[in-house]
Design a protein around this motif. Sequence first.
Motif: not given
Ligand code: 16G
Length: 242
Positions: A87-89, A132, A134, A144, A164-167, A183, A209, A211, A225
């Motif tokens: 995840s980006f976070t 979002r 980032r 993204e 917050r982290s989406l993942y 990807q 990108l 994904r 993204s």
């Molecule tokens: C990454 C992913 C993106 C995902 C995000 C969740 C790429 C191109 N994108 O950045 O698809 O939504 O992580 O990040 O790698 P988060 O958990 O920090 O919100």
Amino acid sequence: MTIDPASPIPKYSQLREILLDWIEESGLAVDDAIPSERELGARYGLSRMTVRQTIDHLVAEGKLYRVPGKGTFVARPKIEMSLRLASFTEDMRARGFEPGSRDLARRIDPASGHLARLLAIRPGAPVHHIERLRTADGEPMAVERSNIPLAVAPGLADQRLAGRSLYRLLEEEYGVLLDSGEQTIEAGVCDPADARLLGLPAGSAVLLLQRRSFAAGVCVEVAISTYRADRYQLRSTLDPLY
Ligand code: 16G
């Protein structure tokens, strides 16, 4: 090192190598100034035009940057884009940056035929669309756009996402643990709206990108993204072809 006038290597290329060596060896730090074009010309016996050509190349490569009226400076090294299902976070934290995120748009849309095929759902099925900006240490890095079937995360629209982290949220609230992904990454030109968000001049180069992320074989997210090409580069290890 000096310029060899008898060498078949063009002088601007020779100067590039000399400058890169010199930047590494002299211990110049990020944001330190390099000598002016006039000084470099005098030092290496080159015309101002040749020196400018070298500097232009190094600026285009992202190794140096110019500040009009002030000079030319050593640029920050680019971030190596993670080629993992991070995840980006997580990715930013692992690199020592403070991750951030600003909501740009959140909607529930009916899936277009194209998106439905990518998500393996029926066309018209509801999909969360989350856009979002980032940031890393407050600096914009990427825009993204995530698409997640409503069925995967029914109440997601009511969840606060800023910062917050989406993942992490998918995992904690919906038990969705991403375990594989695919990807594509391609070069592109930033559209004017994203360029404004990313603080880039219009028409800047970006990395586009797409994904698809999966949990237990089910496609959970299609994300499109736009990443800053002046801040990211790709590195991969290479296995032999056979
Ligand atoms: C990454 C992913 C993106 C995902 C995000 C969740 C790429 C191109 N994108 O950045 O698809 O939504 O992580 O990040 O790698 P988060 O958990 O920090 O919100």
